[in-house]
Every structure is written in C-alpha cells, then in structure tokens.
Design a protein around this motif. Sequence first.
Motif, PDB file in Angstrom:
ATOM      1  N   ASN A   8       0.839  -1.190   0.000  1.00 18.58           N
ATOM      2  CA  ASN A   8       0.000   0.000   0.000  1.00 18.58           C
ATOM      3  C   ASN A   8       0.881   1.249   0.000  1.00 18.58           C
ATOM      4  O   ASN A   8       1.664   1.466   0.902  1.00 18.58           O
ATOM      5  CB  ASN A   8      -0.893  -0.027   1.251  1.00 18.58           C
ATOM      6  CG  ASN A   8      -2.047   0.944   1.166  1.00 18.58           C
ATOM      7  OD1 ASN A   8      -2.037   1.870   0.374  1.00 18.58           O
ATOM      8  ND2 ASN A   8      -3.051   0.723   1.998  1.00 18.58           N
ATOM      9  N   GLY A   9       0.799   2.054  -1.058  1.00 18.87           N
ATOM     10  CA  GLY A   9       1.605   3.260  -1.174  1.00 18.87           C
ATOM     11  C   GLY A   9       2.924   3.061  -1.889  1.00 18.87           C
ATOM     12  O   GLY A   9       3.600   4.031  -2.238  1.00 18.87           O
ATOM     13  N   GLY A  10       3.307   1.807  -2.111  1.00 16.42           N
ATOM     14  CA  GLY A  10       4.527   1.508  -2.845  1.00 16.42           C
ATOM     15  C   GLY A  10       5.787   1.999  -2.157  1.00 16.42           C
ATOM     16  O   GLY A  10       5.818   2.266  -0.953  1.00 16.42           O
ATOM     17  N   MET A  11       6.857   2.120  -2.938  1.00 12.85           N
ATOM     18  CA  MET A  11       8.151   2.532  -2.394  1.00 12.85           C
ATOM     19  C   MET A  11       8.102   3.957  -1.852  1.00 12.85           C
ATOM     20  O   MET A  11       8.818   4.293  -0.903  1.00 12.85           O
ATOM     21  CB  MET A  11       9.223   2.408  -3.482  1.00 12.85           C
ATOM     22  CG  MET A  11      10.631   2.480  -2.959  1.00 12.85           C
ATOM     23  SD  MET A  11      10.984   1.114  -1.831  1.00 12.85           S
ATOM     24  CE  MET A  11      12.640   1.565  -1.323  1.00 12.85           C
ATOM     25  N   ALA A  12       7.240   4.804  -2.412  1.00 11.64           N
ATOM     26  CA  ALA A  12       7.119   6.180  -1.915  1.00 11.64           C
ATOM     27  C   ALA A  12       6.686   6.193  -0.459  1.00 11.64           C
ATOM     28  O   ALA A  12       7.198   6.982   0.345  1.00 11.64           O
ATOM     29  CB  ALA A  12       6.133   6.960  -2.776  1.00 11.64           C
ATOM     30  N   ALA A  13       5.761   5.310  -0.092  1.00 10.95           N
ATOM     31  CA  ALA A  13       5.320   5.240   1.301  1.00 10.95           C
ATOM     32  C   ALA A  13       6.437   4.713   2.200  1.00 10.95           C
ATOM     33  O   ALA A  13       6.618   5.176   3.326  1.00 10.95           O
ATOM     34  CB  ALA A  13       4.086   4.348   1.406  1.00 10.95           C
TER      35      ALA A  13
END
Length: 198
Positions: A159-164
């Motif tokens: 959830n949110g990918g690497m950015a999260a």
Amino acid sequence: RYNRARSVVVVVSVIGAGTMGHGIAQVGAQAGYEASIFDVAPAAVAKALASVKANLDKPGIVYIDFAPPADYLRGHIPGAVNSNYAKDGWREERANDKVPDMLPAKLDALGEMIGKLGIDNNTHVVLVPAGMSSTDMGVGTRVYWTFKVLGHDNVSILNGGMAAWTKDKKNPLQTGAPKVEPKTFKVAVRKEMIVTMD
C-alpha cells in the motif's frame, strides 16, 4: 464476498487515494464489498508498512521492486529483488497485430523469469511499485493479476509503494543487489481469467 474474478478490482481499490479512493469505496460498497477492503487512510498505509518491517528477512517472502535499476541499486527494501516491467517479459507485443502490453503467449518463459527472482509456488510475493503515480501503481496491479492468471494467489501490493516506504526515514534501505537463489515456479494457467478475441 471475495473471489478470483473480482480480485483485480479489489487491489486497484486498495491502492487508490483521496477522492478517487473514496469514490471507489462507494462503488465497492454498492457491489457488496466490506469497507475495510477500500481503506486508504494513513492508518491503513502505516499498517501495511509495519507488516513489511515485521517480516523483513523472513523466509518465504519475496519483495519485487519495479524501480529503474539505478534507483533500485541506490536503495530498496532490504532483500527486495528488482524487475523491469517493460523488459523482463511481464508483457509483450502481440505478434499478429502489434498490440502492445499483452500477456505473453508463452507463459512458461514468464514462469522461468519469476523463478529466477527467487520465487516458487509457496512464496508470498509482495509487489513494490514506485508509488508516485497511478501509472506506476498500475504496474503493480497488472503484475498482481498476472500472478493470479498463473495460478499464484499468495501475492500482495505494498500500500503506497516505495514512496510510502521511503517517506518514513526510519525504514531501512539496502543498497546494491542481494544474491538471489533461483527457484522453480510452475505455471498453472487459469484460462477463465483471460479474455481473448476468439
């Protein structure tokens, strides 16, 4: 109720955000899904990230990072492997009419590539798209569906990918590429999930 035929819709909804996520949640609720499936609140992202932290270095889990190789080598979730969605065989141009981004006609080669990522049929696969846009999150949802078509249900999208993951500076990053032990991934195609022109 949750079943294979609806799984792609559910995952796209999970990674939605803001107004779009709220709208998807409303549509999902009308279709009979539980509201928790569509939770895009910060608490849901935090829960997903905490799960990753709790399971780092545990056997049987493989994180696939879809960042460009140079970005991946600069820093990724510890133990994550790297795959290039456009070049590693996840999709191909259809031979007879040149339609791009189609599921490969020969899925055994795709299964071999997945095995080289250290994934077998018992592995829990966690997909880690960049998380910066709907396009790169779309890579995660397409690969998720691909695993389902190949008969592999034990797959998730962060959830949110690497950015999260990188937003919290306390989350660990590994540089370079870890050594991967190739495994055997056996393809068990679910033909009922594929729509053809025939």
